[in-house]
Every structure is written in C-alpha cells, then in structure tokens.
Design a protein around this motif. Structure first.
Motif, mmCIF file in Angstrom:
data_model
loop_
_atom_site.group_PDB
_atom_site.id
_atom_site.type_symbol
_atom_site.label_atom_id
_atom_site.label_comp_id
_atom_site.label_asym_id
_atom_site.label_seq_id
_atom_site.Cartn_x
_atom_site.Cartn_y
_atom_site.Cartn_z
ATOM 1 N N LEU A 1 -11.711 -13.095 -14.248
ATOM 2 C CA LEU A 1 -11.127 -12.939 -12.915
ATOM 3 C C LEU A 1 -11.821 -13.814 -11.870
ATOM 4 O O LEU A 1 -11.387 -13.825 -10.713
ATOM 5 N N ARG A 2 -12.884 -14.531 -12.296
ATOM 6 C CA ARG A 2 -13.631 -15.423 -11.398
ATOM 7 C C ARG A 2 -14.159 -14.680 -10.170
ATOM 8 O O ARG A 2 -14.009 -15.108 -9.029
ATOM 9 N N LEU B 1 -13.066 -4.350 -14.310
ATOM 10 C CA LEU B 1 -13.576 -5.449 -13.479
ATOM 11 C C LEU B 1 -14.906 -5.977 -14.005
ATOM 12 O O LEU B 1 -15.143 -7.194 -14.019
ATOM 13 N N LYS B 2 -15.778 -5.073 -14.425
ATOM 14 C CA LYS B 2 -17.103 -5.490 -14.871
ATOM 15 C C LYS B 2 -17.038 -6.323 -16.140
ATOM 16 O O LYS B 2 -17.796 -7.295 -16.300
ATOM 17 N N HIS B 3 -16.123 -5.958 -17.068
ATOM 18 C CA HIS B 3 -16.045 -6.673 -18.340
ATOM 19 C C HIS B 3 -15.091 -7.865 -18.291
ATOM 20 O O HIS B 3 -14.957 -8.577 -19.304
ATOM 21 N N ASN B 4 -14.445 -8.072 -17.172
ATOM 22 C CA ASN B 4 -13.575 -9.241 -17.019
ATOM 23 C C ASN B 4 -13.949 -10.040 -15.768
ATOM 24 O O ASN B 4 -13.091 -10.678 -15.163
ATOM 25 N N ARG C 1 -21.023 -11.289 -5.195
ATOM 26 C CA ARG C 1 -20.721 -10.775 -3.856
ATOM 27 C C ARG C 1 -19.321 -10.153 -3.814
ATOM 28 O O ARG C 1 -19.133 -9.057 -3.269
ATOM 29 N N ARG C 2 -18.339 -10.845 -4.388
ATOM 30 C CA ARG C 2 -16.971 -10.299 -4.399
ATOM 31 C C ARG C 2 -16.886 -9.032 -5.239
ATOM 32 O O ARG C 2 -16.156 -8.092 -4.890
ATOM 33 N N LEU C 3 -17.612 -9.010 -6.351
ATOM 34 C CA LEU C 3 -17.602 -7.809 -7.184
ATOM 35 C C LEU C 3 -18.208 -6.629 -6.427
ATOM 36 O O LEU C 3 -17.711 -5.496 -6.509
#
Length: 391
Positions: A75-76, A68-71, A80-82
């Motif tokens: 993934l837009r 998730l961190k590197h994409n 906040r969503r992350l």
C-alpha cells in the motif's frame, strides 16, 4: 421518639435508592408492582447485546490494523502515514463503541444521532489539526519562506480549526452558534480590556513575524541578553544563551527594545585589543598578531584581518585587531577571543616582544647628591630646581 425519626430517615433513603436502581435498569414509576426478574432479564439481554457489538467493533478494528500492517509495503504506507491511519482507526473504534453502548441503553435516538454527527465532525477537524502543520511546512518549503512565517501560520490555523471544530460539534446538539459567537464577541471585548498586556504581546508577535527583523536560528542581542532564537510564538520569543539557558522574552518587550541581529549577513567582524611595550617593534608585533589570526580556525581570510594602532597609552601601545567570522561561529565567539589572546601572548613571548604591565618609572638627575639616612626610618626631602640661563 428520636430513634423512630432516625429509623424513618434511613428507610426513606433506602426507598429512594431502591427506586433509582429500578429506574436505572429500565423500570418505570407507573408500574404497580416492580417485576425485578423481568428487569434483570432485560438488563442481562442488553448487556449481552452490548458485549456482542463491542466485540464485533473490536474485531473489525483489529482486522483492519492487521491488514494494514502486513500490507504496508504494497500500500506504500510510510511509518508516519501508518501511524496517522492507526490513530484514525482507533478514534473510529472508540466512537463506534460509545454509540453501540448508547444505542442499547435508554438514551434517546436523537441524542445518539447527534453524538454520531458530532464525533464525525470532531474526527475531521482533528485530522485537519494534526496534518495542517505538515502541509504548511511543505507549502512554505516550496515557496522558500522562513520558519517564522511557518510558526505564525501554524498558530493562526490551529486556532481557527479548534474554534470551527467546537462550533460544529456544539451545533449538532442544538446550540445556537450565531448567538454563541455574538456572546463570545462581547466576552472577548471584556477579556481584551482585562488582558491588554497579552493582546499587546500578541500584536507584537505578529509584527515581529511579518517584519522578519530576525528569524528562528538567528543570533540576537536584546539589552544585556544574547543568544540564538529558538522560537517565535504569538506571545513570547525564546532565546537560547551560550550557557544553554532559555530566556523567554515577551514580544512587547522585544518590539520596544533595540535588537541587534548578529547573523543577518554572511560574515561578521569582531575586534580585540592587544598592548605592547613602547620599545617594541610595531611592524614585528603586527606580523606576529596577523600570523596567529591566519592560523586560527573559523577566522576568514576574506575580508582581510587587520591590526592597527588604536591608542598610545600610559603603559604601552594598543593594537586594535579586527577579524571576520561566519554566523555559525558567533556562538563560540568568547572562547575564540580567549584562544586568540592566549596564542598572541605565546607568539609575542616567542618573538621577544614585551607586553607591559602598569608601572611607574622614577628618573633622577645624576649630578645631585642625595643624603643617606643615618637613623632607621629617617627620611630626607630634596627639592631640585633647574635654573635656566636668561639671555
């Protein structure tokens, strides 16, 4: 005799501890002989399995976070969503670790299954609780409703989510929710009688939020307290004064008091009093005062300012000076009035218009001869009488 009793007492404690430890590592009371070596082997095997499962779950968590961190851009995902996604994944990691440990120990399968279901429901309601505020804000912003209604809906929805979440979690462990709710209802009545003031504040808070007599951000006056409303909760109203002090007022007091909303309109009028001497030119003084107001920041040109005679007093003529400001200037009103008075004083002095102070003038007839005292501290009293001519 006493020493033997004490020794037997401690031996009994040692046997109980020995038995409890043996049962903890998987042994049973039915065994005739306690095989410590096999129990130790089983315990080591269980520990290795738990470590492997925890390592596997931890690796999956780390791998997902890494992806998730590197994409994030692909993934837009916003920050906040992350952050929300990482919190959810961390919760799943903790729950899976607990279930992994429970599955390899002597915990019954039914309890493990109930724990898994309860954790799932708790996670769902936690996500709803954390995202409900943002959803309500977006909906109310779309329909143009104010922050007071937003606060009310957030509080009510938070209470509902917490109650439903607790009920769903407890239901997974066999609790009778219907009986529990009935018991809570009876307990609620008892608590209601014991906490009447709290309920009164709660009801008053709902009334304030629904009537919208004032909103968050308004400048209000309650009794001798004045300030900006920063929070309207279901129990209290928080008012921030000019001194940066927060006053927490119970909603029942707010509902039963006279509340002055100073910022409910687009502009507000204030007035000050200025005194000039009897001999001064009224029109000239008025022109000086209005000129000062014209040059003062935050004083509106429309509606027009005014300076009218309010009183002819003992020591001078009093002007009532009226001017208008926007709601944003209300918080600085004392400082504005002080600045206006100072500037008016300077302008009147520059125009040679006197501002009198309380004094007494003695007028004595010129045709009366008063005796002069010849001794120290000697005083004389002279009474003059005026006799009029009678026709």
């Amino acid at each position: 005799m006493a020493i033997a009793s004490i020794t037997e007492f401690f031996q009994e404690i040692a046997r109980d501890l020995h038995t409890s430890f043996y049962l903890a590592i998987g042994g049973t009371l039915e065994e005739e002989t306690r095989d410590w070596s096999s129990r130790a082997a089983d315990l080591a095997s269980t520990g290795i399995k738990i470590i492997i499962l925890l390592a596997l779950v931890g690796f999956l968590y780390w791998l997902t976070i890494y992806i998730l961190k590197h994409n994030q851009e692909r993934l837009r995902l916003s920050e906040r969503r992350l952050k929300i996604t990482r919190s959810v994944l961390r919760y799943i990691w903790i729950v899976l670790s607990i279930i992994a440990v429970m599955s390899q120990t002597s915990v019954e399968p039914g309890t493990v299954k109930a724990t898994a279901k309860a954790s799932t429901w708790a996670g769902i309601y936690f996500v709803l609780w954390t995202t409900s505020g943002h959803v309500i804000h977006k909906v109310l912003e779309h329909y143009g409703l104010n922050a007071s209604i937003e606060q009310l809906l957030k509080n009510v929805l938070s209470v509902l989510i917490i109650v439903l979440g607790m009920a769903s979690v407890m239901a997974q462990f066999g609790f009778d929710i219907v009986s529990l709710v009935a018991g809570l209802g009876i307990a609620g009545l008892a608590v209601g009688f014991a906490a009447q003031s709290t309920l009164a504040n709660f009801i008053a808070g709902i009334t304030i939020l629904m009537e919208q007599s004032f909103q968050v951000g308004d400048w209000i006056s309650i009794g001798d307290k004045e300030g900006r409303v920063v929070l309207i909760s279901l129990r209290t109203t928080h008012v921030l004064t000019r001194d940066n002090i927060t006053i927490i007022v119970p909603n029942s007091n707010v509902a039963s008091s006279e509340v002055i909303n100073l910022t409910s309109k687009n502009f507000i009028r204030f007035d000050i009093r200025i005194r000039i001497a009897f001999e001064a030119d009224i029109d000239a003084a008025r022109a000086v005062i209005l000129k000062v107001l014209e040059e003062t920041n935050n004083v509106l040109a429309r509606p027009e300012t005014s300076a009218t005679i309010d009183e002819i007093g003992e020591y001078g003529i009093f002007f009532k000076v009226r001017f208008w400001v926007t709601p944003a200037a209300v918080a600085r009103m004392p400082k504005m009035k002080e600045g206006i008075l100072e500037n008016v004083k300077k302008a009147l002095d520059a125009a040679d218009i006197a501002i009198p102070y309380p004094h007494m003038r003695l007028l004595m007839p010129k045709d009366v001869d008063y005796p002069i005292p010849t001794k120290p501290f000697e005083t004389t009293t002279h009474i003059a009488t005026n006799k009029g001519n009678s026709d």
